[in-house]
Design a protein around this motif. Sequence first.
Motif, PDB file in Angstrom:
ATOM      1  N   VAL A 144       0.840  -1.209   0.000  1.00 43.97           N
ATOM      2  CA  VAL A 144       0.000   0.000   0.000  1.00 43.97           C
ATOM      3  C   VAL A 144       0.872   1.254   0.000  1.00 43.97           C
ATOM      4  CG1 VAL A 144      -1.697   1.331   1.312  1.00 43.97           C
ATOM      5  CG2 VAL A 144      -1.916  -1.169   1.144  1.00 43.97           C
ATOM      6  N   LEU A 145       1.903   1.284   0.864  1.00 42.64           N
ATOM      7  CA  LEU A 145       2.771   2.460   0.973  1.00 42.64           C
ATOM      8  C   LEU A 145       3.550   2.703  -0.318  1.00 42.64           C
ATOM      9  CD1 LEU A 145       4.137   1.968   4.606  1.00 42.64           C
ATOM     10  CD2 LEU A 145       2.542   3.716   3.826  1.00 42.64           C
ATOM     11  N   PHE A 146       4.085   1.643  -0.913  1.00 42.41           N
ATOM     12  CA  PHE A 146       4.882   1.810  -2.125  1.00 42.41           C
ATOM     13  C   PHE A 146       4.031   2.281  -3.306  1.00 42.41           C
ATOM     14  CE2 PHE A 146       8.149  -1.099  -0.179  1.00 42.41           C
ATOM     15  CZ  PHE A 146       9.161  -0.148  -0.154  1.00 42.41           C
ATOM     16  N   TRP A 147       2.806   1.782  -3.414  1.00 47.34           N
ATOM     17  CA  TRP A 147       1.939   2.238  -4.499  1.00 47.34           C
ATOM     18  C   TRP A 147       1.534   3.697  -4.299  1.00 47.34           C
ATOM     19  CZ3 TRP A 147       0.583   0.656  -9.225  1.00 47.34           C
ATOM     20  CH2 TRP A 147       0.925  -0.660  -9.590  1.00 47.34           C
ATOM     21  N   LEU A 148       1.322   4.096  -3.042  1.00 38.51           N
ATOM     22  CA  LEU A 148       0.952   5.485  -2.764  1.00 38.51           C
ATOM     23  C   LEU A 148       2.079   6.451  -3.144  1.00 38.51           C
ATOM     24  CD1 LEU A 148      -0.908   5.204   0.667  1.00 38.51           C
ATOM     25  CD2 LEU A 148      -1.902   5.775  -1.553  1.00 38.51           C
ATOM     26  N   VAL A 149       3.326   6.117  -2.744  1.00 34.37           N
ATOM     27  CA  VAL A 149       4.438   7.030  -3.030  1.00 34.37           C
ATOM     28  C   VAL A 149       4.870   6.954  -4.494  1.00 34.37           C
ATOM     29  CG1 VAL A 149       5.277   6.934  -0.659  1.00 34.37           C
ATOM     30  CG2 VAL A 149       6.237   5.369  -2.360  1.00 34.37           C
ATOM     31  N   SER A 150       4.509   5.878  -5.182  1.00 29.94           N
ATOM     32  CA  SER A 150       4.921   5.748  -6.587  1.00 29.94           C
ATOM     33  C   SER A 150       4.312   6.848  -7.456  1.00 29.94           C
ATOM     34  CB  SER A 150       4.528   4.374  -7.146  1.00 29.94           C
ATOM     35  OG  SER A 150       3.123   4.255  -7.285  1.00 29.94           O
ATOM     36  N   PHE A 151       3.175   7.377  -7.020  1.00 30.59           N
ATOM     37  CA  PHE A 151       2.527   8.434  -7.788  1.00 30.59           C
ATOM     38  C   PHE A 151       3.305   9.748  -7.708  1.00 30.59           C
ATOM     39  CE2 PHE A 151      -1.022   5.539  -6.706  1.00 30.59           C
ATOM     40  CZ  PHE A 151      -1.407   5.223  -8.000  1.00 30.59           C
ATOM     41  N   LEU A 152       4.238   9.831  -6.740  1.00 29.17           N
ATOM     42  CA  LEU A 152       5.055  11.033  -6.601  1.00 29.17           C
ATOM     43  C   LEU A 152       6.291  10.974  -7.489  1.00 29.17           C
ATOM     44  CD1 LEU A 152       4.968  11.363  -2.691  1.00 29.17           C
ATOM     45  CD2 LEU A 152       3.491  12.513  -4.364  1.00 29.17           C
ATOM     46  N   GLY A 153       6.620   9.767  -7.966  1.00 32.33           N
ATOM     47  CA  GLY A 153       7.804   9.585  -8.778  1.00 32.33           C
ATOM     48  C   GLY A 153       7.548   9.849 -10.244  1.00 32.33           C
ATOM     49  N   PRO A 154       8.585   9.690 -11.073  1.00 35.60           N
ATOM     50  CA  PRO A 154       8.442   9.921 -12.519  1.00 35.60           C
ATOM     51  C   PRO A 154       7.552   8.872 -13.166  1.00 35.60           C
ATOM     52  CG  PRO A 154      10.571   8.942 -12.035  1.00 35.60           C
ATOM     53  CD  PRO A 154       9.952   9.270 -10.713  1.00 35.60           C
ATOM     54  N   LYS A 155       6.936   9.250 -14.261  1.00 33.38           N
ATOM     55  CA  LYS A 155       6.050   8.334 -14.982  1.00 33.38           C
ATOM     56  C   LYS A 155       6.879   7.499 -15.969  1.00 33.38           C
ATOM     57  CE  LYS A 155       2.704  10.300 -12.799  1.00 33.38           C
ATOM     58  NZ  LYS A 155       2.126   9.638 -11.616  1.00 33.38           N
ATOM     59  N   GLU A 156       7.251   6.314 -15.546  1.00 35.90           N
ATOM     60  CA  GLU A 156       8.027   5.405 -16.382  1.00 35.90           C
ATOM     61  C   GLU A 156       7.240   4.124 -16.613  1.00 35.90           C
ATOM     62  OE1 GLU A 156      12.698   6.030 -15.411  1.00 35.90           O
ATOM     63  OE2 GLU A 156      11.519   5.155 -13.795  1.00 35.90           O
ATOM     64  N   LYS A 157       7.477   3.516 -17.747  1.00 31.70           N
ATOM     65  CA  LYS A 157       6.839   2.243 -18.059  1.00 31.70           C
ATOM     66  C   LYS A 157       7.903   1.165 -18.102  1.00 31.70           C
ATOM     67  CE  LYS A 157       3.392   0.197 -21.136  1.00 31.70           C
ATOM     68  NZ  LYS A 157       2.536   0.413 -22.336  1.00 31.70           N
ATOM     69  N   ILE A 158       7.633   0.065 -17.411  1.00 31.46           N
ATOM     70  CA  ILE A 158       8.600  -1.035 -17.350  1.00 31.46           C
ATOM     71  C   ILE A 158       8.473  -1.897 -18.601  1.00 31.46           C
ATOM     72  CG2 ILE A 158       9.278  -3.119 -16.100  1.00 31.46           C
ATOM     73  CD1 ILE A 158       8.376  -1.736 -13.546  1.00 31.46           C
ATOM     74  N   ALA A 159       9.591  -2.177 -19.232  1.00 32.41           N
ATOM     75  CA  ALA A 159       9.598  -3.037 -20.419  1.00 32.41           C
ATOM     76  C   ALA A 159       9.223  -4.460 -20.028  1.00 32.41           C
ATOM     77  CB  ALA A 159      10.987  -3.020 -21.064  1.00 32.41           C
ATOM     78  N   LEU A 160       8.472  -5.128 -20.898  1.00 32.08           N
ATOM     79  CA  LEU A 160       8.009  -6.492 -20.605  1.00 32.08           C
ATOM     80  C   LEU A 160       9.162  -7.438 -20.312  1.00 32.08           C
ATOM     81  CD1 LEU A 160       5.110  -6.999 -23.181  1.00 32.08           C
ATOM     82  CD2 LEU A 160       4.924  -6.735 -20.695  1.00 32.08           C
ATOM     83  N   GLU A 161      10.288  -7.240 -20.998  1.00 34.97           N
ATOM     84  CA  GLU A 161      11.419  -8.164 -20.801  1.00 34.97           C
ATOM     85  C   GLU A 161      12.067  -8.009 -19.423  1.00 34.97           C
ATOM     86  OE1 GLU A 161      13.022  -4.652 -23.336  1.00 34.97           O
ATOM     87  OE2 GLU A 161      11.218  -5.905 -23.236  1.00 34.97           O
ATOM     88  N   ASP A 162      11.723  -6.941 -18.685  1.00 38.66           N
ATOM     89  CA  ASP A 162      12.294  -6.742 -17.353  1.00 38.66           C
ATOM     90  C   ASP A 162      11.437  -7.354 -16.249  1.00 38.66           C
ATOM     91  OD1 ASP A 162      14.602  -5.367 -18.126  1.00 38.66           O
ATOM     92  OD2 ASP A 162      13.516  -3.478 -18.283  1.00 38.66           O
ATOM     93  N   PHE A 163      10.223  -7.773 -16.570  1.00 42.70           N
ATOM     94  CA  PHE A 163       9.358  -8.348 -15.535  1.00 42.70           C
ATOM     95  C   PHE A 163       9.876  -9.672 -14.966  1.00 42.70           C
ATOM     96  CE2 PHE A 163       6.151  -5.192 -16.653  1.00 42.70           C
ATOM     97  CZ  PHE A 163       5.606  -4.925 -15.403  1.00 42.70           C
ATOM     98  N   PRO A 164      10.502 -10.549 -15.766  1.00 44.52           N
ATOM     99  CA  PRO A 164      11.089 -11.752 -15.162  1.00 44.52           C
ATOM    100  C   PRO A 164      12.122 -11.429 -14.081  1.00 44.52           C
ATOM    101  CG  PRO A 164      10.893 -12.051 -17.515  1.00 44.52           C
ATOM    102  CD  PRO A 164      10.536 -10.620 -17.239  1.00 44.52           C
ATOM    103  N   ARG A 165      12.932 -10.388 -14.307  1.00 41.35           N
ATOM    104  CA  ARG A 165      13.911  -9.976 -13.291  1.00 41.35           C
ATOM    105  C   ARG A 165      13.199  -9.413 -12.060  1.00 41.35           C
ATOM    106  NH1 ARG A 165      19.356  -8.640 -12.858  1.00 41.35           N
ATOM    107  NH2 ARG A 165      19.684  -9.334 -15.009  1.00 41.35           N
ATOM    108  N   ILE A 166      12.112  -8.666 -12.274  1.00 44.53           N
ATOM    109  CA  ILE A 166      11.341  -8.116 -11.160  1.00 44.53           C
ATOM    110  C   ILE A 166      10.712  -9.236 -10.335  1.00 44.53           C
ATOM    111  CG2 ILE A 166       9.226  -6.843 -10.603  1.00 44.53           C
ATOM    112  CD1 ILE A 166       9.969  -4.851 -12.794  1.00 44.53           C
ATOM    113  N   ILE A 167      10.171 -10.246 -11.024  1.00 41.91           N
ATOM    114  CA  ILE A 167       9.570 -11.383 -10.327  1.00 41.91           C
ATOM    115  C   ILE A 167      10.628 -12.152  -9.544  1.00 41.91           C
ATOM    116  CG2 ILE A 167       8.418 -13.608 -10.668  1.00 41.91           C
ATOM    117  CD1 ILE A 167       6.971 -12.300 -13.070  1.00 41.91           C
TER     118      ILE A 167
END
Length: 298
Positions: free
Chosen positions: A48-71
């Motif tokens: 909840v906290l991370f999603w709330l503060v994420s709106f204060l950060g820059p608007k970036e889109k994560i590339a699909l090929e980076d989601f395996p590393r995120i997972i």
Amino acid sequence: MSKRNLALFAATMVSVIYGLTFTIAKDVMPAYILPFGFILLRVSGAVVLFWLVSFLGPKEKIALEDFPRIIAAAFFGVALNMLTFFKGLSLTSPISAAVIMVTTPIIVLILSSILMKEKMKKRKIFGIVIGLVGTVFLIVFGKSVGYATHAELGNLLVFINAVSYGCYLILVKKLMDKYNAFTFVKWIYTFGFLMVLPFGWQELQVIDWYHIPANLYWKIGFVIIFSTFFTYLLNLLSMRELKPTTVAVFIYLQPLFAAIIAVGLGKDQLNAVKIIAAVLIFAGVYLVTQKNPSKTES
């Protein structure tokens, strides 16, 4: 304050917070909240906290090929890391758990050498060895805090946690180089939440909130807000300027701070062993964090 000094300060603050966490979390579990239930509570609040503060950060889109590393980062940095740590901490003593965590820099050193082809200076290796000697000295000759019900299993789980955290530091470094921290950390915790949900749901349901002493609620809040939310942000801040091996070596400070906090709360005593260990640990951290004057090295 330079960016590097700010990163070193952030890494130190992470160790201070974690040093507090060893004692604070032990007061809550397993007497009032079982380990996996506590983890689900911790990760849920952090999501909840991370999603709330994420709106204060820059608007970036994560590339699909980076989601395996995120997972993968979610698995090693949230799920396996936290589940084994809290379960292990519930079975062993806070200082024992803190000391076992110092194996992380060795793990990161090995992984960095293999995966990132990172060459280690003799000074850094020597610093890691000195810090390790100090922490081993602390646990072998120092008085542990708390009651260890199944110390061997608990220590093994904490060691698995250390390995997991080492893997996370390596995985997340490439994400840090590509994205702003607020862009991907919310996704790491979202996937991490889905991973810990099956383990913690049942234990969360059996929490008897009515009979939890009022003074423990702030400790639960501390673990969610400071031990999870702020430490991950501070860690990510430090990793922007420092190598994973440098960030990992600050784990050496955790048993030192855990011991100082325990002494301050009257649960342990200060003696020559802890003073000698403190000197060795700080010497190790100093050697590892000093920049090479001839080449850029973090």
